[in-house]
Design an enzyme around this catalytic site. Structure first.
Site, PDB file in Angstrom:
ATOM      1  CB  CYS A  17      35.247  35.408  45.092  1.00 31.24           C
ATOM      2  SG  CYS A  17      36.666  34.155  45.482  1.00 31.24           S
ATOM      3  CG  HIS A  77      38.606  34.945  41.767  1.00 36.01           C
ATOM      4  ND1 HIS A  77      37.919  35.580  42.615  1.00 36.01           N
ATOM      5  CD2 HIS A  77      37.709  35.440  40.584  1.00 36.01           C
ATOM      6  CE1 HIS A  77      36.907  36.428  42.298  1.00 36.01           C
ATOM      7  NE2 HIS A  77      36.635  36.078  40.824  1.00 36.01           N
TER       8      HIS A  77
END
Length: 1254
Positions: free
Chosen positions: A50, A305
């Site tokens: 990510c 994230h």
């Protein structure tokens, strides 16, 4: 140190797939989903990438970086096809970046893959699963790109766009000597802890000075001693794109653990960097930067994230929100005032302008601000702009602070003396920017921001960025672009801009391939075939539903998406069946041996077809839910029709005396009582024995006790094909074989009975031949000839033919077959007949003349299976002595009824898409030995053509007279009086007219035409006008002819569009058309309904001639809409009229109420409101009677002709009832008797492997 600091927090990631080892990398999506409504592509997460996806999206939405990379051609970078060649120097990383950017711009997929790019990095599968720091990746990726582009025209790409310099200065307070040291940077790293925001951090770094004094003196080289000095840093050179890294992760040396700084940290959307730079002569616009990307980290220091907020500079995406738009009636003035309040510069300058000499103490300025806007500086602005004094210092080009910081004034050139439209220097800057930047003008004034979270792309509003100032989900990297950077107009909303030609071709080809694969996948996975059985084309016969005409006209195939609902299916069928009237009920039906049976109704419109468990090829019966052809239909598995073979003594002729058994098929509902067998055979009583016939090898007969006669066939275990034996009650002998015991299996029979049917006298008429299932038929035939004492010559010219239970000779059995292969049962009878059996390439066929074929009247023929159907028909016509060629063949079905016509030609594919017509062979038409073909009069049209009977239509009024038209009126009963040639013409009009025409319908038969299915309706009208009777009728031009289908010898469906092809109307092979002359051209829209309106004559039971009225139903089929249209047409008040629809088949008028009668059931409410549904079933061509209540207050709508018609119908009904009672035909009524914490991974450094290109 930070190897696993940013390990992926899987719990906070949506729509990503995770795996182990090779599986994740090699498991690509079989079929990528298309782009969502934003028209932007995301990037798939490989497991822990990510951070990479967020940075790549930022670079992709930096147009200058993207286009500079695209400008490098294969001559500089090489080709990916040569990357495995050792001598080729292929710069794989920039090539893969080019390809990825092209996919993000052009490829129609929801998310692109970075597998090829990470492979070019030299990353292993474990590396793709491990999370890293995006700030670290930014530096390493830029370094790898600089190395990869050495020796190319793009060698300075990174330096040109991202490189800046900082100068550190130490100034000696004694001699004034300045010591400088210059540093390069690709990104600015700023502190977060104990800092309010970005501007505060930059102030601390590049404005405030560090003083060396007391015990901390500086050694000056010029003075050669320790002196007092000041140290400061300034930005010397600013890059076009400024990257800011926020130090949110720290280490607590007291607790000895890492932690994430989640306090509030503000950053502006537009920033002026001039206070932090060296003073120069550059224009102030050179220091204005706009925020265009924010990389966000969600989670803590040990897991999280990344996703990114990005500003779409080129407007490539669709910036629309799914939620409802803001209310449009917002007060613009209040909005403007709110925007002014949000800008502290405007408020502070407005306060200072009201003061004498524009000077005020800072403390008093804060008080006046509170009084003006009703909220203090700290509550309103401190979070975003910092303390008031620091804000005034940052805007030194507008405000002038005193040396001690106690008072503030406006600079002289900032005052607004005597000029109401004066603009400050800051306003001039932003006005200039607005004039030069298309983003700040017109429709593009609102910036387009998107939240890109791996594969997901969602639009956001600019104010949403403020949510990332603090908390566990907060900004981690900021990207600014110089405001003076302008995009060319041709780049806006143009994703193909500056993309190399070879990549355009590659992406276009990939999109075409994706479309083809999606179409194939969608068709294979979501579309399926449904067979629609139309109720009006069926009748209830012999216990089940059967087509009235051909299977082609009765069953329509529909391809439908299983993801849609039953309501969508119902609506599609409504649109497909324009002729449908009344309620429409969809039911699941299945073919059983007896015919078609309805099982359950599909009534949950909200269910999808998949949820309703409909299968591919499902049979759907379309009907009104009550009756078919006037017969009430029972549905469900309980009353499923069973086809049973009933054995009983023949009731007439010599067969009863000889005790011959006959077998006949009968259909009974599964829930019917066993005793109904007596009713079906028209016998009062008897003994019933049943055999379930579960297998061919076991037949157990069971006698039904008298008390079990009330049980149903299903309870007795009977199913399709079961045997039922009916024996007279007074019979002393059993009708079963007298073997001393019941037959328990066919294996106990080891003989066949052969009868002499050679028409040659012999001492024996029949013999029993011992055999087994493996005995060859030839051996049985030769043995039978010997035992029957027949001539040996018959061995060459005879055959064996099975005899069924009714005594009919079946197809000859091939000599080379065994009894098992020929499906000859042991114990059955065979006939020895003259003539050879057909070979393996031949067919033995029965044929007969006419559709009403009686058993035993068929003729026989043996032909080659490769023979064409046309030649086979010629042979049959010669054998039956029929003249001419106006005949065609049909195949007999199991009900002994003629099916649909057999086509004499088929289409043969040559080279796609070419076809040619060729004669159809019996083999191609799947004609088998033993089939019965029927010769029917009438020549079939050519394939692709229709043979259409044409009628002339002159509407009657319900009062009994014709409507007034210019054309002559002719009826079949029109008598003499007139010239002889006129009478001859009148007779020609009706010669050969198909069927009977009701007397009250004015249809004149003109003749038949043959026309292509591809022809338009206008072509049919033109061809019909060429028929001889049309000249006598003075038929007008095609544009003045209205076309209707003929149904039950009445006008049915209106054919609206002349340009539409006939095949699109789905007319069918037996369609008939009637033409109605018009006075002027008409152009009916899809929502227009054509009605015949007639005004009732006051004081008489009669109506004036009909007048056509067009009713626009776009706003609904409501009674109020129709009444208003009629009132407007006749210029009458709507409350002073009453209207009613005429039903000519019942001679009844049904009033249309002035209000909508609603019932309580919610599902039925809509149908009650619509005149298209029950009970009016309004459609094109309906007659509507109108009464003017101003002159006629009678409630009756009927006429004298209606009374006569009803009386005639009653007489016909009484006659039919008397006939049924005389014949003893009675309808039988059938009565119906369920988490623990994850261990942290070991630390690992991040690297990208790059080849040497120096």
């Amino acid at each position: 140190m930070f190897g696993d600091l940013f390990e992926e927090d899987y719990s906070s990631v949506s729509n990503n797939q995770y795996g182990k080892g090779k599986k994740l990398k090699t498991k690509a999506l079989a079929l990528p989903a298309p782009r969502e409504f934003t028209n932007l592509s995301g990037i798939r997460n490989q497991g822990g990438t990510c951070y990479l996806n967020s940075l790549l999206q930022t670079l992709h939405f930096t147009p200058e970086f993207r286009e500079a990379l695209f400008s490098l051609g294969p001559e500089e970078l090489g080709s990916l096809e040569d990357k495995d060649k050792p001598e080729a120097k292929v710069r794989v990383i920039p090539l893969q970046l080019q390809r990825l950017f092209a996919q993000l711009l052009l490829l129609d997929q929801e998310a692109a893959s970075t597998a090829d790019l990470t492979c070019s990095f030299g990353w292993t599968d474990d590396e793709e699963m491990r999370q890293h720091d995006v700030q670290e990746l930014n530096r390493i990726l830029f370094s790898a790109l600089e190395t990869s582009l050495v020796g190319t025209s793009g060698h300075d790409l990174i330096r040109r766009l991202y490189h800046g310099t900082i100068v550190n200065q130490i100034v000696c307070k004694e001699c004034g000597n300045t010591s400088e040291k210059q540093e390069d940077f690709l990104d600015l790293t700023v502190a977060v802890k104990n800092v309010l925001g970005l501007e505060d951090a930059l102030w601390n770094m590049y404005v405030e000075e560090e003083v060396f004094d007391c015990d901390n003196l500086y050694h000056c080289g010029t003075c050669d001693r320790l002196v007092q000095a000041t140290k400061s840093a300034k930005l010397r050179k600013l890059p076009p794109f400024l990257t800011v890294s926020l130090l949110r992760f720290n280490f607590d040396f007291v607790k000895c653990e890492r932690y994430k700084e989640t306090s509030c940290y503000t950053f502006p959307l537009r920033i002026n960097l001039k206070p932090f730079c060296e003073q120069s002569e550059l224009d102030d616009l050179e220091y204005i930067y706009d925020l265009f990307s924010v990389i966000i980290h969600k989670g803590g220091c040990y897991g999280g994230h990344y996703h990114v907020y990005i500003k779409d500079v080129d407007h490539l995406g669709n910036w629309q929100f799914k939620e409802e738009k803001r209310k449009q009636d917002m007060n613009l003035k209040a909005l403007q005032n709110e925007e002014d309040i949000d800008d502290p510069l405007m408020i502070l300058k407005a306060i200072l302008l009201q003061e004498e000499n524009n000077l005020i103490p800072v403390d008093l300025l804060g008080q006046k601000l509170l009084k003006k806007i009703g909220i203090s500086w700290n509550k309103k602005y401190r979070k975003l702009h910092g303390p008031l004094r620091k804000f005034l210092q940052l805007h030194s080009q507008i405000f002038l602070l005193s040396s001690d910081g106690s008072s503030v004034s406006l600079l002289k050139d900032q005052s607004l003396q005597a000029e109401p439209n004066f603009q400050s220097h800051e306003q001039q800057i932003f006005q200039t920017l607005a004039a030069e930047s298309p983003e700040l003008n017109g429709s593009t004034a609102c910036p387009h921001w998107f939240d890109i979270n791996d594969s997901e792309v969602q639009p956001i509003k600019e104010k949403d960025i403020e949510q990332q100032f603090q908390g566990k989900e907060s900004a981690y990297m900021l990207f600014y672009r110089k405001s003076q950077l302008q995009r060319p107009p041709e780049a806006l909303a143009n994703p193909r801009y500056r993309i190399p030609g070879h990549l355009l071709k590659e992406m276009d080809a990939a999109n075409i391939e994706l479309q083809m694969k999606r179409a194939e996948w969608d068709s294979a996975n979501n579309n399926f075939e449904l067979h629609l059985h139309l109720g009006p084309h069926y009748h209830f016969f012999n216990g089940a539903l059967h087509p009235v005409t051909s299977q082609t006209e009765s069953v329509w195939d529909l391809t439908f998406d299983k993801r849609k609902t039953l309501g969508d299916l119902r609506q599609s069928i409504f649109q497909l069946l324009e002729f449908w009237e009344g309620d429409m009920v969809l039911s699941v039906a299945k073919h059983v041996p007896a015919g078609l049976h309805i099982y359950h109704t599909l009534d949950e419109d909200a269910l999808t077809l998949r949820e309703a468990e409909l299968a591919d090829g499902e049979d759907i019966f379309v009907w009104n839910g009550v009756e078919v052809g006037g017969v009430k239909i029972q549905t469900g598995i309980d009353c499923e029709p069973l086809l049973l073979n009933v054995l009983h003594l023949e009731s007439s002729g010599q067969a009863q005396k000889s005790g011959q058994l006959v077998e006949s098929p009968h259909v009974f509902p599964a829930n019917a009582e066993v005793g109904t067998v007596f009713t079906a055979l028209a016998i009062p009583e008897g003994i019933i024995l049943i055999n379930s016939a579960e297998s061919a090898g076991e037949k157990n007969w069971t006698t039904i006790a008298q008390e079990d006669m009330k049980k149903t066939f299903r309870e007795q275990g009977l199913r399709n094909g079961s045997l039922v034996l009916v024996q007279p009650p007074d019979s002393e002998n059993s009708l079963l074989p007298k073997q001393g015991k019941w037959i328990t299996g066919m294996n106990e029979i080891s003989w066949l009975q052969v009868k002499n049917l050679c028409q040659i006298e012999s001492g024996e008429k029949d013999v029993k031949i011992s055999a087994t299932v493996n005995t060859v038929v030839f051996d049985i035939r030769i043995k039978a000839i010997k035992e029957l004492n027949l001539m040996k010559e018959l061995a060459e010219n005879s055959c064996l033919r099975p005899i069924d239970r009714n005594g009919k000779l079946l197809c000859p059995v091939p000599d080379s077959s065994t009894l098992k292969e020929a499906e000859v049962k042991m114990g059955s009878s065979l006939g020895l007949c003259l003539g050879k059996a057909p070979t393996s390439s031949q067919l033995f066929l029965f044929f007969a003349l006419g559709t009403d074929v009686q058993t035993g009247t068929e003729m026989e023929i043996i032909v080659e299976e490769t023979l064409s159907l046309r030649d086979c028909l010629k042979i049959m016509l010669e054998k039956s002595g029929l003249p001419g060629d106006a005949w065609h063949l049909r195949k007999m079905d199991w009900c002994y009824e003629a099916g649909e016509p057999l086509c004499e030609e088929v289409r043969l594919r040559l080279y796609t898409p070419l076809f040619k017509m060729t004669d159809a062979t019996l083999q191609e038409l799947m004609i088998c030995s033993g089939d019965t073909l029927v010769i029917v009069e009438g020549k079939l049209p050519r394939p692709g053509f229709l043979k259409v009977p044409i009628w002339w239509y002159q509407p009657w009024s319900p009062s009994g007279h014709r409507e007034s038209r210019d054309q002559p009126s002719r009826t079949p009963s029109q008598g003499g009086g007139g010239a002889a040639n006129a009478q001859d013409t009148q007779l020609c009009l009706f010669e050969g007219a198909p069927g009977h025409v009701p007397a009250e319908v004015s249809l004149l038969y003109l003749g038949d035409i043959e026309i292509s299915e591809d022809a338009a309706l206008a072509d049919l009208k033109s061809q019909a006008r060429a028929l001889p009777p049309c000249s006598e009728l003075a038929a007008p031009a095609p544009a003045l002819l209205r076309a209707w289908t003929v149904e039950s010898r009445r006008p049915g469906r209106l054919l609206r569009t002349d340009r539409l092809q006939l095949k699109e109307y789905k007319l069918g092979r037996r369609a008939e058309i009637c033409l109605e002359p018009l006075q002027k051209e008409e152009n009916l829209g899809p929502q227009d309904v054509l009605l015949r309106t007639q005004m009732r004559i006051p004081g008489e039971r009669a109506y004036a001639p009909a007048v056509d009225l067009v009713w626009d139903t776009a706003r609904g089929w409501t009674a109020g809409s129709l009444r208003q249209r009629v009132a407007d047409f006749y210029s009458l008040p709507v409350e002073k009229i009453e209207i009613a629809k005429y039903f000519p088949d019942r001679f009844e008028w049904l009033p249309i109420p002035s209000w909508n009668q609603q019932i309580n059931k919610r599902k039925k409410k809509k149908k009650q409101d619509s005149l298209q549904g029950a009970p009016h079933y309004m459609k094109d061509g309906d007659t509507v009677g109108i009464k003017n209540l101003l002159v006629d207050d009678d409630d009756d709508f009927s006429t004298v002709r209606d009374d006569a018609g009803k009386e005639k119908q009653k007489q016909l009904l009484r006659g039919k009832k008397s006939s049924r009672e005389a014949l003893g035909i009675q309808s039988s009524d059938v009565s119906s008797a369920g988490s623990p914490a994850r261990p942290r991974k070991s630390e690992a450094s991040l690297s990208i492997h790059v080849g040497s290109f120096r």
